[in-house]
Write a protein that holds these residues in place. Structure first.
Motif, PDB file in Angstrom:
ATOM      1  N   ASN A  45       0.812  -1.219   0.000  1.00  0.00           N
ATOM      2  CA  ASN A  45       0.000   0.000   0.000  1.00  0.00           C
ATOM      3  C   ASN A  45       0.843   1.266   0.000  1.00  0.00           C
ATOM      4  N   THR A  46       1.997   1.209   0.647  1.00  0.00           N
ATOM      5  CA  THR A  46       2.847   2.391   0.774  1.00  0.00           C
ATOM      6  C   THR A  46       4.295   2.004   0.510  1.00  0.00           C
ATOM      7  N   TRP A  78      -4.016   6.395  -6.551  1.00  0.00           N
ATOM      8  CA  TRP A  78      -2.669   6.481  -5.995  1.00  0.00           C
ATOM      9  C   TRP A  78      -2.364   7.933  -5.618  1.00  0.00           C
ATOM     10  N   LEU A 132      -0.031  11.647   6.196  1.00  0.00           N
ATOM     11  CA  LEU A 132       0.290  10.374   5.557  1.00  0.00           C
ATOM     12  C   LEU A 132      -0.782   9.328   5.858  1.00  0.00           C
ATOM     13  N   SER A 133      -1.214   9.259   7.094  1.00  0.00           N
ATOM     14  CA  SER A 133      -2.250   8.295   7.480  1.00  0.00           C
ATOM     15  C   SER A 133      -3.546   8.548   6.717  1.00  0.00           C
ATOM     16  N   ARG A 159      -3.040   7.486   3.010  1.00  0.00           N
ATOM     17  CA  ARG A 159      -3.011   6.032   2.891  1.00  0.00           C
ATOM     18  C   ARG A 159      -4.413   5.434   2.998  1.00  0.00           C
ATOM     19  N   SER A 160      -5.259   6.050   3.795  1.00  0.00           N
ATOM     20  CA  SER A 160      -6.628   5.541   3.962  1.00  0.00           C
ATOM     21  C   SER A 160      -7.505   5.836   2.746  1.00  0.00           C
ATOM     22  N   ARG A 209      -6.204   6.132  -0.573  1.00  0.00           N
ATOM     23  CA  ARG A 209      -5.637   5.671  -1.834  1.00  0.00           C
ATOM     24  C   ARG A 209      -5.220   4.204  -1.770  1.00  0.00           C
ATOM     25  N   ASP A 210      -5.210   3.572  -2.937  1.00  0.00           N
ATOM     26  CA  ASP A 210      -4.773   2.183  -3.015  1.00  0.00           C
ATOM     27  C   ASP A 210      -3.259   2.063  -2.865  1.00  0.00           C
ATOM     28  N   PHE A 211      -2.551   3.089  -3.315  1.00  0.00           N
ATOM     29  CA  PHE A 211      -1.090   3.032  -3.293  1.00  0.00           C
ATOM     30  C   PHE A 211      -0.541   4.437  -3.082  1.00  0.00           C
ATOM     31  N   VAL A 212       0.448   4.571  -2.207  1.00  0.00           N
ATOM     32  CA  VAL A 212       1.042   5.870  -1.922  1.00  0.00           C
ATOM     33  C   VAL A 212       2.565   5.772  -2.036  1.00  0.00           C
ATOM     34  N   LEU A 258       7.633   1.829   7.455  1.00  0.00           N
ATOM     35  CA  LEU A 258       7.356   2.059   6.037  1.00  0.00           C
ATOM     36  C   LEU A 258       8.189   1.121   5.162  1.00  0.00           C
TER      37      LEU A 258
END
Length: 226
Positions: A3-4, A36, A96-97, A100-101, A103-106, A133
């Protein structure tokens, strides 16, 4: 699925932005149905945030891309002190949190190298380890690269970073012989016990998204996403 991903390097000119741009182009081309985002958590001076805004149609505000921004192109604790501010990592973590919640990919591009200071007490390596990370280390293809790879992987282990692998990057034009002699993949893997995911060629046009996507597709995605 991953995910990240944090993209860091051995130093400030390793080619983190090249790899981040290539990965973004790859994701955009091959996973158009999935969302993303990009984050440059802390930026000092004009640079990567503006680059990503120019190149991609990001549905992100400037603050969502870069939660902490300082005017002077210096290390964050020094740049912050010039503005009588603090490097507030809580702001970065919250941003960042949230991303991430959503998007599918960060993709998260770190500042400087693993040893670069984030605050007066913490480095990029500390942050990557504490925030758990998944990380890729960019190593530039040049004389001394083997030692840089070994030292940075040792720092990553000391900080308990989830290091997914190493990506070699030709920051200048390199012959096949130079790549083989200066960054022998088997030797680097043996010395660091870390997979080398591939080698980015020198790219003279970093706005060619199709070429960037193709270059990224040549990386070892199976190992990267495990």
């Amino acid at each position: 699925m991953l995910n990240t991903l944090l993209i860091t390097g051995t130093d400030t000119e390793a080619g983190k932005t090249v790899l981040t741009t290539a990965l973004a182009a790859y994701w955009q081309k091959y996973y158009p149905q999935r969302s993303w985002g990009i984050m440059k958590p802390i930026q000092s001076g004009i640079g990567d945030r503006e680059w990503y805004q120019k190149l991609f149609a990001l549905e992100q505000s400037a603050e969502e891309i870069t939660p902490l921004y300082f005017q002077a192109p210096l290390a964050p604790p020094i740049a912050a002190a010039r503005e009588n501010r603090q490097v507030d990592l809580a702001v970065v973590w919250q941003a960042l949190s949230k991303l991430r919640s959503q998007r599918d990919f960060v993709l998260v591009e770190a500042l400087g190298g693993l040893g670069s200071p984030v605050t007066e007490e913490l480095t990029v390596a500390d942050l990557a380890g504490e925030w758990r990370l998944p990380t890729v280390l960019v190593v530039p293809v040049r004389l001394g690269a083997i030692a840089q790879a070994v030292a940075n992987v040792a720092l990553a282990r000391q900080s308990r970073i989830n290091l997914k692998g190493i990506v070699l990057n030709c920051v200048q034009r390199r012959t096949d012989a130079e790549i083989a002699d200066w960054t022998p993949q088997q030797l680097i893997q043996s010395l660091t016990n870390t997979p080398v995911l591939g080698c980015l060629p020198y790219l003279d046009n970093l706005t060619d998204l199709d070429k960037l996507a193709q270059v990224a597709s040549d990386l070892d995605w199976e190992t990267l996403t495990l």
